[in-house]
Scaffold this motif. Sequence first.
Motif: not given
Length: 935
Positions: A75, A116, A157
């Motif tokens: 990410a 993330k 996430s």
Amino acid sequence: MKNLFLALLILILLEPFANAQTWRRIGGWGNKMTGIAWVNDEVGYISGEHIILKTIDGGLSWTEQEAPIKNRMWAVDFFNQDRGLIVGENGEIYRTTNGGASWQLQKLGTTAALKKVKHLDENRIYIVGEKGEVYRSTNGGESWANQQVGTEANLNSLHFANADTGYVATASGEVLKTFNGGNSWSLGSTGQTKILNDIYFVSGTEGYVVGEGGTILKTTDAAKTWVLINSGTERDLIGVAFNKNNINVGVIVGAMGTLMRTVNGGLTFDGININNSQDYLSTSFRANSNIVFAVGNNGYTISSVNSGGSWSLRLFGVDNDYTGAQFRTDNLGYIIGEAGKFLVTSNGGSTLTDRSRPLSVTFKGIAFPSNANGYIAGEGGVILRTGNSGSNWTSLNLNTKLDINGLYFSSNAAGYAVGNNGFMAKTSDSGINWENISLNTATKLKGITFFNAEVGIVIGEKGDLYLSPDGIEWSKIAVPSNEDFRNLNILDEQSAVVVGNKGTIIKTIDQGKTWKKIALAFSNNLTAVDFLDETYGFIAGEKGLMLQSKDGGETWTKMATGTFQDFSGISFGDLSLGYAVGENGSLFSYACQVPDTPTVIFGEKNICLSQQVYKIESVEGFEEEFEWRVDGGSILEGQGTNTVVVNWETTGRNAVLVRAKNNCGNGGTQGLEVLVSTQPQQISEIIGEGVVCQNTFEEYETEDIIGTSYVWSLTGGSVIEGQGTAKVKIQWTTLNTQSIKVTPSNPCGNGAELQKSILVQDKPAQASNILGPDMVAFTEEDYSVTAIPNSNFQWKLNEAGGKILSGQGTSKITVLWEKEGSYELSVTPMNACESGEKRILTVNVNIITALSKEEIAEAGIKVFPNPSSGKVTISTSGISNVSGITVVNTLGQQLNQVIPNPHVFEYQINDLPKGVHTVIIKTREKEYYRKIIVN
């Protein structure tokens, strides 16, 4: 005006050449793209496996940035155009403060994958990862603190709706949430147990989470409760994002090309069809616009300008580490790689056709001796052959399981293979049979090539290099390096360059007998080398390194490639166009317009020893110089220009050679053969028939002296072809004695004339009557005809009544007659033209007839009865002194014999066989004969 137009035209033509003198990527990247984030409408970043990409034009183009290490990153997020973070495997973080111009590697002291990252403001940053790990920085990422969040589930996430409210999707189907900027976290149920992959909130209370098996959940009360939305798919959903200007419009991406869109705040989701089935892993709207991007496997990057209503393909690649390539022309090429990959392009890489076999091995060696015929080899001793550019393959048997690392084929049938543990083998029948060659080493051999049909080089790890004078016997050569060698290339019949790890380059100029090390300012591992000619060459290496040499490999300069992917192979299809391949489907082309081959050299090509001017046409305005070479003379002036003055010093077949060169390289070489002469040599002989036939064609030739022309003249005929050369065809038309002459001539003058007499004949007339006896017994007889000049005579008996003892071919023969009967003796005159009409003599062979010179009708001799039944009476009363009476048959065989008594004059002979016999009565003076018939 015309000159101005010409100048503008030249500039227009030169501009693409100038702009093309570098390496450029063909197509996209094959890396797995895992995350995408936008700083504003123009600047965005993509994270991925061994890749960082940046755009400054809203995604129209992307440039690659160098990561500190090669790793899979999951990410990316930026606070502004300068400050950003990328997170990935093994707890690793890449941090930049200059917009990605450089990245610093940080480690959090964990091996968990970080999934993330999110900037809350300039200083506060959150990262979530596997095993329930959450990290917070309060100083812009310079240091990090681990937070306990009450779960060990993988955290996939993270999304902050505002500075205080944040949510985390977990692999346990739960959602973590914070309402105080991450100071504390609580874990809430969604009513689902499926893995949740991504989460997005359009406000502090309304949000969406997506996961495996087509899971879509929505909350409107800050994650207290969740509603399951029917997605209409069982495929995993991986990423979700919403339009910042319209919170009712959002997109979801997932496995196998899954794209979904809502325009009513999640009440319904429509499936969107696209023309591929890649897994898409992340999606993001570009700042404050309706433009949305999605990224996934194989470098696939797609975008939509209508908030996901329709999509366009922006980038794509091949997720395969290419290991080698060979281009046969500027457009036709072959690429090998991992997992049995074999690709073909016929348009310079614009499209790639997959012609792989269902194999999992990595191919490491490739050799295409012709456009369609080639070989590839790799792990486990696998080697394949094709005769149609890979449409079909034949498996060959090397009788080894060792990895094959290098191939060399001088023709479609003859070649070599080298590999691990010192393996080496050769074939001469297109790989059907292989002969092992021992190098007495366990070194991993990496490559093989040959200077010519005999002298070859093999390279291996740890600086091992072997040389052979014949391709059979190999000896190890001392070289100034102990690094692993990776690749090699021949420059000319004497020179070669070898490259290897840690910036190693060595070169030979004596067919491999001695080597010197070339100093290099780079320490990258060098993986491939290719030379266009003896001067211009390229080396490819790790981290996108590309080097160029313009002096035969003595010095090297770095060229821009715009990539940090490792190169593994390089190949030039022609002098102006080359290709490089590497990891993650990297395919690059190099276009630089080398000068065209000069079309023609103007100047005298049949001369006497002298000075001559030679010239080629050049286009004004093109920056190129001309390199001249002369065999048999020396250049007095003009080297580097389009006109030279040559002093010819050696007679014979010589040459003027020229090629143009510019900063792209050397063009093709044009040559002019020049025949240099002195005064013509004396001709010693005219070779050809001296006796010929009228109206026939004959060839005559003399010694062919280089640079000499020949003037032929003759009487009684004409030159049909070859006038001016050393060989002519003549038609002879007039009989009797004629002549042929030849005079040598060259630019220095005429030589002495040489003449040869020729007799022109017609076919011979019929032979004269045959002179000789036509009635003979078993005797030798002579027969003759009148002799004809320049002719011979072929004599023949039609049956086996006798044989020719001597004289065949002449006008007189001797025949031995051996059998009674009537025979034809013929004679045919012959000469070089044709056979004449034959003459025939009929000869009767009879023992009685032959001896009829003696009287056989003496009144005093009686033989009766005649014919008889085998009993006859012989009366000799009319002669005296009878010494013998004999009866013989027609073959001369004695049937009976009587010893006469001087006082007896009548004798009886009994039991004679049937046939015609002869009674022979001998006296002291003569012999008498009587023929009798026995029935």
